[in-house]
Design a protein around this motif. Structure first.
Motif, PDB file in Angstrom:
ATOM      1  N   MET A 189       0.844  -1.203   0.000  1.00 14.33           N
ATOM      2  CA  MET A 189       0.000   0.000   0.000  1.00 14.33           C
ATOM      3  C   MET A 189       0.870   1.241   0.000  1.00 14.33           C
ATOM      4  O   MET A 189       1.988   1.215   0.501  1.00 14.33           O
ATOM      5  CB  MET A 189      -0.905   0.018   1.239  1.00 14.33           C
ATOM      6  N   VAL A 190       0.323   2.342  -0.531  1.00 13.98           N
ATOM      7  CA  VAL A 190       1.040   3.612  -0.485  1.00 13.98           C
ATOM      8  C   VAL A 190       0.169   4.656   0.227  1.00 13.98           C
ATOM      9  O   VAL A 190       0.386   4.974   1.378  1.00 13.98           O
ATOM     10  CB  VAL A 190       1.479   4.090  -1.887  1.00 13.98           C
ATOM     11  N   ASP A 191      -0.867   5.141  -0.462  1.00  8.38           N
ATOM     12  CA  ASP A 191      -1.649   6.213   0.150  1.00  8.38           C
ATOM     13  C   ASP A 191      -2.703   5.711   1.135  1.00  8.38           C
ATOM     14  O   ASP A 191      -3.046   6.401   2.088  1.00  8.38           O
ATOM     15  CB  ASP A 191      -2.319   7.061  -0.935  1.00  8.38           C
ATOM     16  N   GLY A 192      -3.260   4.544   0.869  1.00 11.18           N
ATOM     17  CA  GLY A 192      -4.266   4.000   1.781  1.00 11.18           C
ATOM     18  C   GLY A 192      -5.635   4.639   1.642  1.00 11.18           C
ATOM     19  O   GLY A 192      -6.511   4.429   2.471  1.00 11.18           O
ATOM     20  N   GLY A 194      -7.253   4.846  -1.659  1.00 15.04           N
ATOM     21  CA  GLY A 194      -7.884   4.497  -2.938  1.00 15.04           C
ATOM     22  C   GLY A 194      -7.388   5.273  -4.138  1.00 15.04           C
ATOM     23  O   GLY A 194      -8.037   5.272  -5.187  1.00 15.04           O
ATOM     24  N   MET A 195      -6.260   5.956  -4.022  1.00 15.82           N
ATOM     25  CA  MET A 195      -5.807   6.796  -5.146  1.00 15.82           C
ATOM     26  C   MET A 195      -4.687   6.186  -5.984  1.00 15.82           C
ATOM     27  O   MET A 195      -4.624   6.421  -7.175  1.00 15.82           O
ATOM     28  CB  MET A 195      -5.366   8.157  -4.615  1.00 15.82           C
ATOM     29  N   CYS A 196      -3.782   5.438  -5.361  1.00 14.18           N
ATOM     30  CA  CYS A 196      -2.581   5.021  -6.112  1.00 14.18           C
ATOM     31  C   CYS A 196      -2.759   3.694  -6.854  1.00 14.18           C
ATOM     32  O   CYS A 196      -2.080   3.434  -7.837  1.00 14.18           O
ATOM     33  CB  CYS A 196      -1.377   4.931  -5.182  1.00 14.18           C
ATOM     34  N   GLY A 197      -3.625   2.841  -6.381  1.00  9.96           N
ATOM     35  CA  GLY A 197      -3.868   1.559  -7.047  1.00  9.96           C
ATOM     36  C   GLY A 197      -2.867   0.472  -6.722  1.00  9.96           C
ATOM     37  O   GLY A 197      -2.975  -0.649  -7.226  1.00  9.96           O
ATOM     38  N   CYS A 199      -2.542  -1.232  -4.139  1.00  4.48           N
ATOM     39  CA  CYS A 199      -3.096  -2.307  -3.313  1.00  4.48           C
ATOM     40  C   CYS A 199      -4.151  -3.110  -4.051  1.00  4.48           C
ATOM     41  O   CYS A 199      -4.915  -3.840  -3.429  1.00  4.48           O
ATOM     42  CB  CYS A 199      -3.703  -1.720  -2.047  1.00  4.48           C
ATOM     43  N   CYS A 211      -7.287  -1.129   0.381  1.00 11.13           N
ATOM     44  CA  CYS A 211      -7.274  -0.079   1.407  1.00 11.13           C
ATOM     45  C   CYS A 211      -8.649   0.524   1.659  1.00 11.13           C
ATOM     46  O   CYS A 211      -8.946   0.901   2.783  1.00 11.13           O
ATOM     47  CB  CYS A 211      -6.261   1.004   1.058  1.00 11.13           C
TER      48      CYS A 211
END
Ligand code: FES
Length: 247
Positions: A189-192, A194-197, A199, A211
C-alpha cells in the motif's frame, strides 16, 4: 484514532520524511492509544524496531479500511497465523461482545513466535494453538485444526489472517462446507485512500482496492496467486534497501 478504530481496520505510518508508508493492522485500542504489532522483515520495520519509548515518528494515518462485518452469527472461528495473530483480538472481542461463541486458533512456526496467547485465551470461549514444529500445542497447521472442527460441528463464520499462502490454504478448507470466510489482505500500500492503485486485488473477478474496499474480503473469491505475485514485485529493491540500511 483510539476513539474511532474498529476491528479489522489498520493505520499507515511513516517514520520520517523520506520513509516509505507501511500499513499495520490495529491490534488493540486503549483509552488514548492504539497498538500495532510488527515483525522485522525489511528496512522500514528494522528501523522501526530501533525506536524506543518516547521517540517520535513523522506521521500516522488511520483508522483506515472497512471494519470487520460483526454480527451475531452463532459460532465463529478466528484464525491467526504468525504475525497475523496481531489482528485477531479485536475481531474476536467484537464477535464475543455481539453474542457469538468464539473459537480462536493461533498458529506459528514455533512456540517462540507465538504471540497474544493469554489475550486470546481471555477473549475466546475456546482456543487452539498450533506450531509447525510441534514445540507447542498441536503439531501442524491451523488448517488441520479447522478441518477437524468442521468435521465435528457447524461454524457460521470464519476469519483468517496471516501470510497469503496460509490464508489461501486455510480458506480452502471451508469451501466444501460452504462457510462464509473472511481474509484480511496485505498487499503493498502507499496512500491507503484508494488513489494510487498499488493495493489492487482481484476479488470475484473484479478489481478492488484493499485499502478502501477491504482489507477484509470473501476468502473464496480472492485471487491469492495474483496477490502473492504482486507482493513480490519489489523484492529486489527491498533487498537492496535493507542491505544499505544495515551498512
Ligand atoms: Fe493506494 Fe490502496 S494503497 S489505492
Amino acid at each position: 484514532m483510539a476513539q474511532h478504530a474498529r476491528a479489522g481496520q489498520f493505520l499507515i505510518l511513516r517514520l520520517h520524511e523520506a520513509g516509505e508508508r507501511i500499513p499495520l493492522t490495529i491490534s488493540a485500542v486503549r483509552e488514548d492509544a492504539v497498538r500495532v504489532i510488527f515483525m522485522t522483515v525489511g528496512k522500514t520495520t528494522e528501523e522501526l524496531a530501533t525506536l524506543r519509548a518516547g521517540d517520535r515518528i513523522t506521521d500516522v494515518v488511520g483508522p483506515l479500511g472497512k471494519p470487520s462485518e460483526i454480527a451475531n452469527y452463532g459460532t465463529c472461528c478466528v484464525i491467526g497465523g504468525g504475525v497475523g495473530i496481531a489482528s485477531t483480538p479485536p475481531i474476536a472481542k467484537e464477535l464475543k461482545d455481539a453474542g457469538n461463541h468464539v473459537i480462536g486458533i493461533i498458529g506459528a512456526r514455533s512456540a517462540d513466535l507465538l504471540i497474544l496467547e493469554d489475550e486470546m485465551r481471555e477473549i475466546c470461549d475456546e482456543l487452539y494453538i498450533t506450531t509447525d514444529d510441534g514445540s507447542k500445542g498441536v503439531h501442524g497447521f491451523a488448517s488441520d485444526v479447522l478441518k477437524k472442527l468442521l468435521e465435528e460441528r457447524t461454524l457460521d463464520r470464519v476469519w483468517i489472517i496471516g501470510p497469503a499462502i496460509m490464508m489461501k490454504v486455510t480458506s480452502g478448507v471451508t469451501v466444501p462446507y460452504n462457510v462464509k470466510t473472511y481474509v484480511s489482505l496485505n498487499p503493498i500500500m502507499v496512500d491507503g485512500t484508494g488513489m494510487c492503485g498499488s493495493c489492487r486485488v482481484t476479488v470475484g473477478g473484479e478489481t478492488k482496492f484493499a485499502c478502501v474496499d477491504g482489507p477484509e474480503f470473501d476468502a473464496h473469491q480472492v485471487d491469492f496467486n495474483e496477490l502473492m505475485q504482486r507482493q513480490r514485485i519489489y523484492t529486489a529493491q527491498e533487498k537492496v534497501s535493507l542491505e544499505r540500511f544495515a551498512e
